[in-house]
Design a protein around this motif. Structure first.
Motif: not given
Length: 64
Positions: A52-64
């Motif tokens: 999950x973390x790698x997928x979020x990072x790969x898509x450039x998603x910023x969680x705020x």
């Protein structure tokens, strides 16, 4: 079961109740909760959380 040691991200703003927290669970599982609702806990395994973390990072998603 012993009490869990919950950890927050260093990005957690001011230590308030708007944070995701993680802790070790049974075996190799990871427990996850939102600091605003600490009684609601979900568990997953390390491999799934890592994916999950790698997928979020790969898509450039910023969680705020």
């Amino acid at each position: 079961m012993p009490e869990r040691y919950w950890q927050r991200s260093s990005f957690c703003a001011g230590g308030g109740n708007n944070c995701v927290e993680v802790a070790a669970a049974e075996g190799t599982d990871i427990a996850i909760r939102e600091s605003e609702s600490p009684e609601r806990v979900v568990t997953t395994n390390r491999a799934a959380l890592r994916a999950l973390v790698l997928g979020v990072k790969a898509d450039g998603i910023v969680l705020s």
